[in-house]
Motif scaffolding. Sequence first.
Motif, PDB file in Angstrom:
ATOM      1  N   VAL A 457       0.869  -1.220   0.021  1.00 62.14           N
ATOM      2  CA  VAL A 457      -0.120   0.009  -0.085  1.00 62.14           C
ATOM      3  C   VAL A 457       0.808   1.141   0.256  1.00 62.14           C
ATOM      4  O   VAL A 457       1.610   1.486   0.871  1.00 62.14           O
ATOM      5  CB  VAL A 457      -0.894  -0.200   1.383  1.00 62.14           C
ATOM      6  N   VAL A 458       0.925   1.854  -1.258  1.00 61.28           N
ATOM      7  CA  VAL A 458       1.698   3.182  -1.161  1.00 61.28           C
ATOM      8  C   VAL A 458       0.800   4.390  -1.065  1.00 61.28           C
ATOM      9  O   VAL A 458       0.001   4.564  -1.932  1.00 61.28           O
ATOM     10  CB  VAL A 458       2.151   3.220  -2.662  1.00 61.28           C
ATOM     11  N   VAL A 459       1.175   5.357  -0.130  1.00 58.55           N
ATOM     12  CA  VAL A 459       0.680   6.575   0.186  1.00 58.55           C
ATOM     13  C   VAL A 459       1.309   7.613  -0.689  1.00 58.55           C
ATOM     14  O   VAL A 459       2.669   7.949  -0.182  1.00 58.55           O
ATOM     15  CB  VAL A 459       0.649   6.809   1.742  1.00 58.55           C
ATOM     16  N   ASN A 460       0.849   7.997  -1.479  1.00 58.83           N
ATOM     17  CA  ASN A 460       1.600   8.834  -2.656  1.00 58.83           C
ATOM     18  C   ASN A 460       1.307  10.452  -2.562  1.00 58.83           C
ATOM     19  O   ASN A 460       0.080  10.773  -2.838  1.00 58.83           O
ATOM     20  CB  ASN A 460       1.192   8.382  -3.985  1.00 58.83           C
ATOM     21  N   ASP A 461       2.310  11.192  -1.900  1.00 58.12           N
ATOM     22  CA  ASP A 461       2.113  12.536  -1.634  1.00 58.12           C
ATOM     23  C   ASP A 461       3.098  13.158  -2.423  1.00 58.12           C
ATOM     24  O   ASP A 461       3.297  14.507  -2.168  1.00 58.12           O
ATOM     25  CB  ASP A 461       2.027  12.951  -0.386  1.00 58.12           C
ATOM     26  N   ASP A 462       3.487  12.496  -3.572  1.00 52.76           N
ATOM     27  CA  ASP A 462       4.677  13.091  -4.646  1.00 52.76           C
ATOM     28  C   ASP A 462       5.735  13.943  -3.706  1.00 52.76           C
ATOM     29  O   ASP A 462       6.047  14.918  -3.902  1.00 52.76           O
ATOM     30  CB  ASP A 462       3.774  13.985  -5.654  1.00 52.76           C
ATOM     31  N   GLY A 463       6.529  12.976  -2.744  1.00 46.47           N
ATOM     32  CA  GLY A 463       7.602  13.644  -1.987  1.00 46.47           C
ATOM     33  C   GLY A 463       7.631  13.306  -0.632  1.00 46.47           C
ATOM     34  O   GLY A 463       7.010  12.548  -0.095  1.00 46.47           O
ATOM     35  N   GLY A 464       8.381  14.237  -0.087  1.00 43.21           N
ATOM     36  CA  GLY A 464       8.903  13.844   1.601  1.00 43.21           C
ATOM     37  C   GLY A 464       7.679  14.408   2.325  1.00 43.21           C
ATOM     38  O   GLY A 464       8.082  15.588   2.936  1.00 43.21           O
ATOM     39  N   GLY A 465       6.782  13.788   2.540  1.00 38.35           N
ATOM     40  CA  GLY A 465       5.701  14.513   3.388  1.00 38.35           C
ATOM     41  C   GLY A 465       6.036  14.742   4.690  1.00 38.35           C
ATOM     42  O   GLY A 465       5.570  15.775   5.320  1.00 38.35           O
ATOM     43  N   ILE A 466       7.017  13.876   5.339  1.00 35.86           N
ATOM     44  CA  ILE A 466       7.327  13.990   6.766  1.00 35.86           C
ATOM     45  C   ILE A 466       7.933  15.501   7.066  1.00 35.86           C
ATOM     46  O   ILE A 466       7.588  15.947   8.153  1.00 35.86           O
ATOM     47  CB  ILE A 466       8.047  13.005   7.179  1.00 35.86           C
TER      48      ILE A 466
END
Length: 552
Positions: A457-466
Motif C-alpha cells: 500500500v503506497v501513500v503517494n503524496d509526491d515527495g517527502g511528506g514528513i
Amino acid sequence: MNPSTWAARTLVTELVRAGVRHVVLAPGSRSAPLAHALATASARGDLRLHVRVDERVAAFTALGLARVAGPVAVVTTSGTAAANLHPAVLEASHAGVPLLLLTADRPHELRGTGANQTTDQVRLFGSAVRFFADVPAPYGRPGEDGDLRALLARAFAAAAGTRAGDPGPVHLDLAYREPLVPDDDAEWPVSSDGAVDVAPGPGPAEPTLLDDGPRTVVVAGDGAGSAARAYAEAAGAPLLAEPSSGARSGPNAVGPYRLLLDRPELGGPVERVVVFGHATLSRPVSALLAGERAEVVVVAGSAPDWFDAGRRAARVLPAVAAAPGAGDGDWLASWQRAAKAAQDAVDTVLAAGPLTGPAVAASVWAARRPGEALVAGSSNPIRDLDLAAAPLLADDAGPVLANRGLAGIDGTLSTATGVALGTGAPARALVGDLTFLHDAGGLLVGPLEDHPDLQIVVVNDDGGGIFALLEHGDPAHADRFERVFGTPHGADLAALCAGYGVAHRRVTDAAALRSALAEPVAGRSVLEVPVARAALRDLHSRIRAAVDAALA
C-alpha cells in the motif's frame, strides 16, 4: 575434487546443520563455488534458495526473512557487490537481526595488485558485525574442513546471540582460487564429521520487583514484545505502545498517546517510566525520557547494551515484575478516559475529510488478519499508524514489523518480501512513495524464484511528506522547501509496476480503499493511494484541536 568446491560444500553443509533454512544469493563469478553448492542443497530440499540480481535487495530480503525465520545467510561476489550489503548490515546490527554475510573474495596474493573486482574487504562493515573472519583461499590441506566447521559454529553462535544474548550480523570474507566450478557432483561432506555444538549462555534473569509507589507509564518501543503489555497490566499502568512494539493491544494501551503527554493532568504527574524496546517515533516520548521529573527504568533483557537516548536511565534491568495488586486505579482510569476521547476525536477528523496518510494507516491497521504480517515503512507511515491505529483488546492479527534499528527507508519492499516468504503467509506493507521508489528494485523477483503473497500500500503524496510536519515545513522556509525537502518526483507508479510485472490499482476514496483491503492478499500487488502533501500541517493542527476540545 578442487579445494574451492569442497570448502564451499563444507560451509553449506554446516549452514544446514546449524539450522539455516533460507539463503539469499546474488550472482557472481568469484562466489560461484558457493552458488553451485547452494543450488545442489536447494535441489535436495536442504534449504530454500532465493536469488536476487541486486545485492542491496538481496540483503534486505535476507533481513526480512531473518526477522521471522531465524538466522539467514546472504551470499555475494567481491568488490562493490559486498559493499552493497552495508545498509542492511547496519539495520540488522542496530535491530539485532541475525544475518550471516558470506562475501567471496580474491585470494590473498591478488590483493593490492589492481586485480579486477578486488578491494579491501577486511572488516568492511567495521563495528556493525558481531564477528568477522578473513578466510584464506582453501588449498586442500588436511584438517581444512574441520577449521571451516569450527569457524562456522563460532559465526552462527555470534549471529544468533547464542552465548552473548546479542544477535546480529556476522561477516565471513571467503577467498577462493580457480577453478570455481565443481568437478565432481557426487561427493559431499558428512554433516556429522567434526560438528561443533554450542550451548546457550546464561538463562533469563529473575525479574526485579518494582515498588508500587510512583505514578507510572510503560513505554513500548519497537520490538518490546508481549512483556511490555504484561507488565503494564500487572502494574495497572497506562501502556504507550508503538505499532511495531508487539504490545499495542489490551485495556491499558493508549492509542494517540503523543497528543496526551503534553497535557498537565496526564503527562505532568508521571513519576516513573518503564521502557521496553527501542522507542523512536514520538517527540513527546523522547522529551519524557530525557526530562528530569520522572525516573526512567530501562528493561534491556539479556543484551549487553540498552536504549537510553535521553541519557537519563536510573536503572537498567533484565526483567521487571509488579507487586500483586499494584497500580493506582484512578491514574489508569484517567488515561483510559482520555485515550477513548482522543481516539474518537482523531477518528472523527479523519472520517470527515478526503483520504490522508493517517486515514489510510487506520484502514490498513483495521484490515489486519490473523497470521498476516504488516511491514510499516519509516518516515510518515509508521508515525501515521502510531497516531491513528486504535489498539484492540485482543490482538490476534499477525506481527507488525518495521526497520527501526536505524529507521531508514532503505530496502523496505525487499524486507516485506522476505517477511512474506519467511512466514509463508500473506503480508501487507504500508509505505510512502519515496520509500517505494527507493527500493523499486525489490519488485524484481525472477520467474524461477518463489513469489510472495504481498500487497504494498503506497501513500503517494509526491515527495517527502514528513518534512512538512517538521520545522523545515514552516512557511518561513517556503522558498527552498519544495526542492530540498519536498522533493516532488512525478513518477508514474502504474507504469513502473507494469515494467516489473506487478499488479497495480489506484484508489482515491475511503470506500474503495476499504473494499480493496478486504480482498484476500494473493500474489504481488501495489495499491496506490494519492494524498495531498500540502494539507498535512493543517490536518495535524485540526487533529490536535479536536483532541484538545474533546478533553477540555
